[in-house]
Enzyme design. Sequence first.
Site, short mmCIF file in Angstrom:
data_model
loop_
_atom_site.label_atom_id
_atom_site.label_comp_id
_atom_site.label_asym_id
_atom_site.label_seq_id
_atom_site.Cartn_x
_atom_site.Cartn_y
_atom_site.Cartn_z
N HIS A 1 1.01 -1.01 -0.33
CA HIS A 1 -0.35 -0.22 -0.34
C HIS A 1 1.27 1.03 -0.13
O HIS A 1 2.35 1.18 0.40
CB HIS A 1 -0.76 -0.12 1.67
CG HIS A 1 -2.30 -0.88 1.24
ND1 HIS A 1 -3.51 -0.92 0.63
CD2 HIS A 1 -1.92 -1.97 1.58
CE1 HIS A 1 -4.06 -2.29 0.95
NE2 HIS A 1 -3.84 -2.83 0.99
N CYS B 1 -8.27 -0.07 3.46
CA CYS B 1 -8.32 -1.44 4.22
C CYS B 1 -9.27 -1.02 5.78
O CYS B 1 -8.49 -0.70 6.00
CB CYS B 1 -7.73 -2.55 5.43
SG CYS B 1 -8.70 -4.17 6.14
P1 HMG Z 1 -18.01 -13.06 13.10
O1 HMG Z 1 -19.28 -12.32 13.44
O2 HMG Z 1 -17.28 -13.41 14.43
O3 HMG Z 1 -18.39 -14.86 12.14
O4 HMG Z 1 -16.90 -12.62 11.42
P2 HMG Z 1 -19.98 -16.21 12.61
O5 HMG Z 1 -19.07 -17.39 12.86
O6 HMG Z 1 -19.58 -15.47 14.21
O7 HMG Z 1 -20.98 -15.46 11.98
C1 HMG Z 1 -21.52 -13.53 12.64
C2 HMG Z 1 -22.69 -13.85 11.28
O8 HMG Z 1 -21.74 -13.64 10.10
C3 HMG Z 1 -23.77 -15.19 11.38
O9 HMG Z 1 -24.95 -14.65 10.65
C4 HMG Z 1 -22.82 -15.95 9.48
O10 HMG Z 1 -23.87 -16.74 9.40
C5 HMG Z 1 -22.25 -14.63 9.43
P3 HMG Z 1 -26.08 -14.17 11.42
O11 HMG Z 1 -26.22 -15.42 11.98
O12 HMG Z 1 -25.87 -13.19 12.67
O13 HMG Z 1 -27.08 -13.77 10.44
N1 HMG Z 1 -19.99 -14.84 7.90
C6 HMG Z 1 -21.38 -14.63 7.12
N2 HMG Z 1 -21.81 -13.95 6.09
C7 HMG Z 1 -21.62 -14.01 4.33
N3 HMG Z 1 -19.97 -14.59 4.35
C8 HMG Z 1 -19.43 -15.07 5.21
C9 HMG Z 1 -19.83 -14.98 6.26
N4 HMG Z 1 -19.00 -15.56 7.96
C10 HMG Z 1 -20.02 -15.23 8.65
N5 HMG Z 1 -17.86 -15.72 5.18
C11 HMG Z 1 -15.81 -12.95 9.34
C12 HMG Z 1 -16.20 -12.96 11.33
C13 HMG Z 1 -14.20 -13.13 9.26
C14 HMG Z 1 -17.07 -13.41 8.99
C15 HMG Z 1 -15.62 -11.08 9.72
O14 HMG Z 1 -15.24 -10.68 10.10
C16 HMG Z 1 -15.78 -10.50 8.60
O15 HMG Z 1 -16.49 -10.85 7.78
N6 HMG Z 1 -14.29 -10.21 8.18
C17 HMG Z 1 -13.94 -9.26 6.63
C18 HMG Z 1 -13.28 -8.61 7.01
C19 HMG Z 1 -12.54 -7.83 5.21
O16 HMG Z 1 -13.08 -8.10 5.15
N7 HMG Z 1 -11.87 -7.10 5.57
C20 HMG Z 1 -11.27 -6.46 4.68
C21 HMG Z 1 -10.26 -7.53 3.47
S1 HMG Z 1 -8.47 -7.27 4.46
C22 HMG Z 1 -7.40 -7.02 3.73
O17 HMG Z 1 -8.26 -5.91 3.15
C23 HMG Z 1 -5.81 -7.07 3.47
C24 HMG Z 1 -5.09 -7.00 2.29
O18 HMG Z 1 -5.60 -6.02 1.54
C25 HMG Z 1 -4.15 -7.18 2.93
C26 HMG Z 1 -3.35 -6.18 3.05
O19 HMG Z 1 -3.30 -5.38 2.96
O20 HMG Z 1 -2.57 -6.12 4.22
C27 HMG Z 1 -6.34 -8.73 2.23
MG MG Z 2 -4.49 -4.64 1.52
#
Ligand code: HMG
Ligand code: MG
Length: 301
Positions: free
Chosen positions: A209, A240
Amino acid sequence: MQIPKDVRIVEVGPRDGLQNEKQTITTSTKIKLIEMLTDSGLRYIEAGSFVNPKWVPQMADSAKVFSGISRKTDVTYAALVPNLQGYERAVSVNADEVAIFAAASEAFSQKNINCSIAESIQRFETLISAAKENNIPVRGYISCVAGCPYSGNVDPKLVAKIARDLFTMGCYEISLGDTIGVGTANQIKTIIFEVAQEISIDKIAIHAHDTYGQALANVYASLEMGVQVFDSSVAGLGGCPYAAGASGNLATEDLVYLLNGLGIEHGVDLEKLIQAGNYISHQLGKANQSKVAQAFNNKCK
Ligand code: HMG
Ligand code: MG
């Protein structure tokens, strides 16, 4: 060491670039962007993510994006997934590959994926075994390799340990993410050196980044270490949502211009790429963040 003769570019604009945008971006705009990117010659596109849509609303339509793109057979359309549920959503719309994401900082891991580093690795084990059964390649990210927005310094030896764990579990490549763009050239070399003690250099990618304007310098430092895979985002879009202050990714246009100057093969037509960057910047009502695109656009006025 001689710098590589060719590199692979991993275009993360449609995912990392757009995930942080607050405004509505239509599915058709995302699809058109992806098609313009592949027309420019890019052969690996991270087209969306299958995370909890409450956490990252902008990626809620990723299934529609994957179903809507006209695919080219020689392009890999990859999806970012945090868990088995995300993996299954991605596979149901024929993502060619998935990418998982761990962090080298406990604080960031909690904020970004709501679990510890160890818990995330456990989650990924289940996901990777499912992917192995379906022959879906899994790429691994490690975030915050050069510093964490919440806890500061990160130990390169911890980065190397996580890289080894992800690689041993079955990730075919480990992308080292400088999520908040704080790293400088020698620091990045040290990180790569440590990781290369655990996995071979051809399995390491750099995900820069440009928050502090160091991305291209860090790419050059990585090339000097022999790295051949670079993640970047068209028009320098990105950030992010769980890393306050993280600005855009390294702009793909800037990366391509550097590679052109060094005579390194990459397969991308710079002018077509700039058009793709101009298209999405226009849709977002923003200036194109790539310096190369800005210079080119000014020259063409
Ligand atoms: P959580 O709340 O701990 O999940 O989130 P959970 O397992 O307790 O589930 C809670 C609810 O989420 C449930 O629904 C699940 O069904 C739903 P409810 O019963 O409440 O209706 N759920 C989902 N729904 C759709 N798709 C899924 C999913 N998983 C659970 N896959 C979780 C844990 C990991 C899901 C959450 O924290 C999350 O989605 N985090 C993503 C954050 C993100 O996307 N960040 C940006 C990307 S990383 C980045 O940019 C860095 C990178 O570019 C590299 C760099 O730059 O270093 C890659
Ligand atoms: Mg990134």
